[in-house]
Design an enzyme around this catalytic site. Structure first.
Site, mmCIF file in Angstrom:
data_model
loop_
_atom_site.group_PDB
_atom_site.id
_atom_site.type_symbol
_atom_site.label_atom_id
_atom_site.label_comp_id
_atom_site.label_asym_id
_atom_site.label_seq_id
_atom_site.Cartn_x
_atom_site.Cartn_y
_atom_site.Cartn_z
ATOM 1 N N GLY A 3 0.973 -1.253 0.177
ATOM 2 C CA GLY A 3 -0.117 0.060 0.135
ATOM 3 C C GLY A 3 0.855 1.136 -0.119
ATOM 4 O O GLY A 3 0.556 2.298 0.669
ATOM 5 N N SER A 52 1.354 -3.427 5.248
ATOM 6 C CA SER A 52 1.830 -3.526 6.612
ATOM 7 C C SER A 52 2.499 -2.347 7.136
ATOM 8 O O SER A 52 3.379 -1.824 6.592
ATOM 9 C CB SER A 52 2.992 -4.792 6.771
ATOM 10 O OG SER A 52 3.470 -4.736 7.843
ATOM 11 N N ALA A 84 8.359 14.273 -6.501
ATOM 12 C CA ALA A 84 8.331 15.127 -7.944
ATOM 13 C C ALA A 84 7.897 14.137 -8.998
ATOM 14 O O ALA A 84 8.033 13.019 -9.116
ATOM 15 C CB ALA A 84 9.518 15.592 -8.239
ATOM 16 N N LYS A 126 5.403 22.424 -10.509
ATOM 17 C CA LYS A 126 6.478 22.187 -11.281
ATOM 18 C C LYS A 126 6.675 22.249 -12.584
ATOM 19 O O LYS A 126 5.861 21.722 -13.390
ATOM 20 C CB LYS A 126 6.893 20.538 -10.896
ATOM 21 C CG LYS A 126 8.403 20.014 -11.299
ATOM 22 C CD LYS A 126 8.497 18.686 -11.319
ATOM 23 C CE LYS A 126 9.781 18.215 -11.983
ATOM 24 N NZ LYS A 126 9.947 16.660 -11.994
ATOM 25 N N PRO A 140 12.538 21.898 -19.440
ATOM 26 C CA PRO A 140 11.221 22.340 -19.052
ATOM 27 C C PRO A 140 10.289 21.443 -19.656
ATOM 28 O O PRO A 140 10.374 20.520 -20.372
ATOM 29 C CB PRO A 140 11.101 23.526 -20.315
ATOM 30 C CG PRO A 140 12.098 23.044 -21.464
ATOM 31 C CD PRO A 140 13.083 22.150 -20.875
ATOM 32 N N LEU A 196 7.974 -0.087 -7.601
ATOM 33 C CA LEU A 196 9.273 -0.431 -7.301
ATOM 34 C C LEU A 196 9.524 -1.875 -7.299
ATOM 35 O O LEU A 196 10.943 -2.347 -7.751
ATOM 36 C CB LEU A 196 9.766 -0.124 -5.811
ATOM 37 C CG LEU A 196 9.749 1.685 -5.724
ATOM 38 C CD1 LEU A 196 10.024 1.925 -4.382
ATOM 39 C CD2 LEU A 196 10.734 2.174 -6.481
ATOM 40 N N THR A 249 10.614 9.894 -12.620
ATOM 41 C CA THR A 249 9.686 9.017 -13.637
ATOM 42 C C THR A 249 9.022 7.967 -12.990
ATOM 43 O O THR A 249 8.055 7.363 -13.533
ATOM 44 C CB THR A 249 10.529 8.407 -14.725
ATOM 45 O OG1 THR A 249 11.781 8.064 -14.203
ATOM 46 C CG2 THR A 249 10.955 9.506 -15.781
#
Ligand SMILES: Cc1cc2nc3c(=O)[nH]c(=O)nc-3n(C[C@H](O)[C@H](O)[C@H](O)COP(=O)(O)OP(=O)(O)OC[C@H]3O[C@@H](n4cnc5c(N)ncnc54)[C@H](O)[C@@H]3O)c2cc1C
Length: 501
Positions: free
Chosen positions: A16, A41, A52, A80, A98, A335, A346
């Site tokens: 989560g 957990s 970002a 941003k 940019p 991840l 990204t």
């Protein structure tokens, strides 16, 4: 068949963090035929540093029905307009990547050609940044959303957000639970596989079993299902992207609220500065081959703008990707599917893109290997494009002050990136490949910013080279004066989306 007779597909999300709750929110929004359970957990916690983003996140939030100002207040966010790179080429040099384009909407090629011409004659500003609306606004710490009229230069930029990733996950949790997602608190200790090799259920520490048809692995670097259970394998890219640690620490806000991220190169890596409404997020991303943990934390603390609000926290990672993002009935998102380091912000975008791809190829009637292969093929291409873009920053450095930089300047790079560097150097042309995350203006910013200057630049059919210096000066002055009419970033936030203290 009546709707109520239709069998619900049991989707189990393991984890989560941002990945888990982004997935839960999107699936509960788009797939009423799913029964979604998310297990997390609190004891293990989340990475919590994804602060970002890049512009497509706005579409993701819109698709979920989030009100932008409410989202900004809830996540203590700021706007941003891009990333400023400081000392990346060599100490003392800076440039801006940019969001948006250079010049006006339709004259990108003109601008590059004129700028190149004038550079050769020594008459243009040496910085391409000055011909870019996003930088003009960013450098004056100003912000308002872009206009939609393409004839107006205020339409030529785009924007994303900085925000507190833990608050974003909490916000999406609230939305997901309202839409029927069931959250289970507990530690997953085992995944039970059926005869076919697919995951059938997850076992929690307290003995509960959670069965499902589709499992989404959002367990972070651990890769509980995709790796521990299915042994999918990992492509290690640390020979191209050698940073493997980050020391992160928040500090007090000082000075103007800047509408951009800053990335400053340091001897063994680089330091981020991400301004939020209530604090500044900072981190030193480094290679443990070239600096130890204590020295990295000291370097970070020495370069904060305000007082540190905590002790630095060290995160470890290996840059690369999971060999298959979707293996059997497990889809890795976040991840668990790989990590390419945070240089161009990204990761949350790649989560978003995996979710959209999963929705497009959703296995409502069982898993079709063709859909799974398509998912993996696109994911691989997208990751390779981001990988090349990141390596570009490191490889084209001229720093002589650290082994990391010398290594990166001399390392072999992927052929795809080599072709891109050479095409730009020879002709000033941007090579775009399928599933590119970054637009040509982004590649242009980094090629030029890292001093990969074109030897020649093709003259666009209607360009009149004699006028180039005048044309550029008019453009620069126009962008500057238009930017100065925008409210300051701080004013814009105070007016529309100030977070409660
Ligand atoms: C240094 C650094 C800087 C970053 N900066 C950015 C950035 O600026 N922009 C950006 O887009 N991204 C950034 N990222 C990436 C971003 O933080 C992650 O992509 C994002 O937070 C998603 O993480 P996640 O949800 O996959 O994993 P995590 O946040 O690690 O969440 C994993 C979840 O799995 C649960 N879990 C794990 N094991 C178990 C278990 N056994 N039982 C039950 N639950 C379990 C945990 O409790 C947690 O809920 C950065 C990452 C790092 C490391």
């Amino acid at each position: 068949m009546h709707a109520e007779d239709r069998k619900l597909i049991r989707v189990v999300i393991a984890g989560g963090g941002s990945a888990g709750w982004m997935t839960a929110a999107a699936l509960s929004n788009a797939r009423p035929d799913c029964h979604i359970t998310l297990i997390e957990s609190e004891e293990i916690g989340i990475v919590g540093v994804g602060e970002a983003t890049i512009p497509p996140i706005r579409k993701f939030n819109q698709a979920l029905g989030l009100d932008e100002f409410d989202f900004m207040r809830r996540t203590k966010g700021s706007y941003k307009l891009g990333i400023q790179f400081v000392d990346w080429v060599e100490p003392g040099r800076r440039y801006f990547h940019p969001f948006g384009t250079y010049g006006r909407a339709f004259d990108f090629a003109h601008l590059l050609y004129f700028w190149h011409q004038a550079q050769r004659q020594g008459s243009a500003s040496s910085s391409l940044d000055e011909y870019c609306m996003a930088w003009e606004a960013a450098s004056q710490a100003r912000f308002a959303p872009p206009l939609s009229d393409p004839r107006n230069v205020l339409s030529t930029y785009d924007y994303a957000f900085h925000f507190d990733a833990s608050l974003y996950a909490a916000y999406l949790r609230e939305i997901s639970e309202c839409r029927g997602v069931v959250r289970l608190e507990g530690r997953i200790v085992d995944a039970r596989l059926g005869e076919s090799g697919e995951v059938e259920s997850l076992r929690l520490q307290d003995g509960r079993d959670v069965p499902g048809e589709l499992f989404i692995d959002c367990s972070g670097f651990r890769g509980l299902l995709i790796e521990n259970a299915l042994h999918t394998g990992y492509d290690d890219w640390s020979h191209w992207l050698p940073c493997d640690r980050a020391a992160a620490v928040p500090c007090e806000s000082v000075g103007e609220l800047l509408p951009y991220t800053r990335s400053t190169a340091r001897t063994a890596g680089w330091q981020w500065r991400i301004p939020l409404q209530h604090r500044i997020g900072n981190g030193y991303v480094y290679s443990s081959k070239f600096i130890d943990e204590t020295a990295a934390a000291d370097t970070l603390l020495r370069h904060l703008d305000g007082k540190a609000l905590a002790e630095p926290r060290t995160l470890k990672f290996v840059t690369g990707r999971r060999r298959l993002g979707w293996n059997r009935n497990v889809v890795a998102i976040g991840l668990s599917s790989g990590f390419l380091e945070p240089l161009e912000s990204t990761s949350l975008h790649l989560i978003q893109s995996s979710i959209l791809r999963l929705l497009a190829l959703f296995p409502a009637r069982g898993i079709d290997p063709a859909a799974r292969d398509e998912f993996n093929r696109i994911a691989n291409s997208e990751l390779e494009r981001v990988r090349d873009f990141l390596i570009l920053h490191y490889h084209l450095n001229r720093r002589a002050d650290g082994e990391l930089w010398r290594y990166c300047a001399n390392m072999p790079i992927p052929d795809t990136l080599r072709e891109s560097i050479e095409l730009f150097r020879r002709h000033g042309k941007i090579l775009t490949r399928p599933y590119e995350v970054f637009v040509p203006a982004s590649w242009l910013a980094v090629h030029v910013g890292q001093l990969n200057m074109p030897e020649a630049c093709e003259q666009p059919p209607q360009a009149r080279p004699a006028d180039s210096a005048k044309w550029l000066e008019k453009m620069r002055a126009n962008l500057h004066s238009e930017a100065s009419r925008l409210p300051t970033h701080q004013q814009y936030i105070e007016t529309h989306c100030r977070a409660a203290a």
